[in-house]
Design a protein around this motif. Structure first.
Motif, PDB file in Angstrom:
ATOM      1  N   GLU A  66      33.606 -25.435  39.735  1.00 22.24           N
ATOM      2  CA  GLU A  66      34.543 -24.719  40.599  1.00 22.24           C
ATOM      3  C   GLU A  66      34.325 -23.217  40.556  1.00 22.24           C
ATOM      4  N   ALA A  67      34.028 -22.695  39.364  1.00 22.41           N
ATOM      5  CA  ALA A  67      33.877 -21.246  39.226  1.00 22.41           C
ATOM      6  C   ALA A  67      32.510 -20.751  39.671  1.00 22.41           C
ATOM      7  N   PHE A  68      31.463 -21.545  39.393  1.00 30.18           N
ATOM      8  CA  PHE A  68      30.103 -21.045  39.594  1.00 30.18           C
ATOM      9  C   PHE A  68      29.196 -21.967  40.410  1.00 30.18           C
ATOM     10  N   GLY A  69      29.692 -23.146  40.792  1.00 28.71           N
ATOM     11  CA  GLY A  69      28.950 -23.984  41.719  1.00 28.71           C
ATOM     12  C   GLY A  69      28.023 -25.023  41.135  1.00 28.71           C
ATOM     13  N   ARG A  70      27.745 -24.969  39.811  1.00 32.95           N
ATOM     14  CA  ARG A  70      26.812 -25.924  39.228  1.00 32.95           C
ATOM     15  C   ARG A  70      26.938 -25.889  37.698  1.00 32.95           C
ATOM     16  N   LEU A  71      26.089 -26.665  37.026  1.00 30.26           N
ATOM     17  CA  LEU A  71      26.032 -26.652  35.561  1.00 30.26           C
ATOM     18  C   LEU A  71      24.596 -26.902  35.123  1.00 30.26           C
ATOM     19  N   ASP A  72      24.078 -26.024  34.270  1.00 33.76           N
ATOM     20  CA  ASP A  72      22.698 -26.126  33.810  1.00 33.76           C
ATOM     21  C   ASP A  72      22.556 -26.228  32.294  1.00 33.76           C
ATOM     22  N   ILE A  73      23.525 -25.692  31.562  1.00 35.75           N
ATOM     23  CA  ILE A  73      23.406 -25.567  30.104  1.00 35.75           C
ATOM     24  C   ILE A  73      24.731 -25.951  29.461  1.00 35.75           C
ATOM     25  N   LEU A  74      24.666 -26.755  28.420  1.00 35.83           N
ATOM     26  CA  LEU A  74      25.854 -27.054  27.617  1.00 35.83           C
ATOM     27  C   LEU A  74      25.538 -26.776  26.156  1.00 35.83           C
ATOM     28  N   VAL A  75      26.407 -25.993  25.515  1.00 33.93           N
ATOM     29  CA  VAL A  75      26.316 -25.743  24.078  1.00 33.93           C
ATOM     30  C   VAL A  75      27.581 -26.293  23.440  1.00 33.93           C
ATOM     31  N   THR A  76      27.440 -27.316  22.601  1.00 37.17           N
ATOM     32  CA  THR A  76      28.604 -27.947  21.963  1.00 37.17           C
ATOM     33  C   THR A  76      28.790 -27.333  20.582  1.00 37.17           C
ATOM     34  N   ASN A  77      29.728 -26.416  20.480  1.00 39.31           N
ATOM     35  CA  ASN A  77      29.948 -25.645  19.259  1.00 39.31           C
ATOM     36  C   ASN A  77      31.308 -25.873  18.624  1.00 39.31           C
TER      37      ASN A  77
END
Length: 303
Positions: A78-89
């Protein structure tokens, strides 16, 4: 490192290591979804990124549930249009020796660290596969998960499980062009400042003092910012062929953890009964027994 036009989620990124990861990704050009259980903390983290010219958006929620995982992915899209990277911290500690550890102590740590990693990765991967442009999964492990640590049955088990899942995901996601790696950091955070042999170095950092080479090299210990570069590197195009790895980072040290492997082998026709094992063990296996816990330099153990 150019991560322009990339969108990242970093769970548990209101402060500490997670914030350092989020800030580094933003400095490299990525738009970042910041996550914390506290709204004020999350917004402060966002402000620290936007103040440097970066792009960030906050999604508040406790990691663990499928609902929070989906909210994070939806927030990124919704904020940026896509998803490329996930960091599970995201993580919590409930340290107690095993016979004093309650079911709640165990379940809470496993829910945040291990289940939270699984639910967030699952939601992210579904989105990345729909986009068809690959992606990066970066899961945060711990030396405790690699070697064990007194009083951390729940935490060590969860962190070991995370690295195990990463190895499986590297295989499952390869065809989709999605890499999966674990980062195993050592840094001055709320989770390490109570460790006795690290306490002097944590206090030194709080006082603005420079850490000695022994801490930064032999212990691989430094600031959260020291551990952020590897996350940005693994998120980039240059790391497209790196997957299924556990990378140690801290202070001035960068290293690869090995995968578990058989170190000694023997064979016995017809299989192994107890007497056969008793005869073979001291000959073939005794000298290869593994140690447990961190192998600390003598200077550290004396403090």
């Amino acid at each position: 490192m150019d991560l322009s036009n990339k969108v990242a989620i970093v769970t548990g990124s209101g402060r500490g290591l997670g914030l350092a990861y989020a800030q580094q990704l933003a400095r490299c050009g990525a738009s970042v979804v910041v996550n914390d259980v506290n709204a004020e903390t999350a917004e402060t983290a966002v402000a620290s990124i936007t103040a440097e010219g970066g792009k960030a958006h906050a999604v508040v929620g406790a990691v663990g549930s499928t609902e929070t995982a989906q909210a994070l992915v939806d927030g990124a899209v919704e904020a940026f249009g896509r998803l490329d990277i996930l960091v599970t911290n995201a993580g919590v500690l409930r340290d107690k020796v095993m016979w004093k550890m309650s079911d709640e102590d165990f379940d809470q740590v496993l829910n945040v660290h291990m289940r939270g990693t699984f639910t967030c990765v699952r939601a992210a991967v579904i989105r990345m596969r729909e986009q068809g442009a690959g992606g990066r999964i970066i899961c945060i492990g711990s030396p405790a998960g690699q070697r064990g640590n007194f009083g951390q049955t729940n935490y060590s088990g969860a962190k070991a499980g995370i690295v195990g899942m990463v190895r499986t995901w590297a295989m499952e996601l390869q065809r989709a062009g999605i890499t999966a790696n674990a980062v195993v950091p050592v840094a001055a955070t709320a989770m390490t400042e109570t460790v006795p042999f690290l306490k002097p170095y944590v206090e030194a950092m709080h006082n603005g003092e420079e850490l000695p080479a022994f801490a930064r090299r032999e212990l691989g210990f430094g600031s959260p910012q020291d551990a952020a570069g590897i996350v940005a590197y693994l998120a980039g195009d240059e790391a497209a062929e790196i997957t299924g790895q556990a990378v140690a980072v801290g202070g001035d040290r960068l290293a690869l953890w090995s995968h578990p492997d058989m170190t000694a082998t023997a064979y016995h026709d017809g299989g192994w009964d107890p007497d056969a094992i008793a005869g073979e063990w001291p000959v073939t296996f005794a000298e290869h027994l593994e140690s447990v816990g961190e192998k600390l330099p003598e200077k550290a153990t004396a403090q």
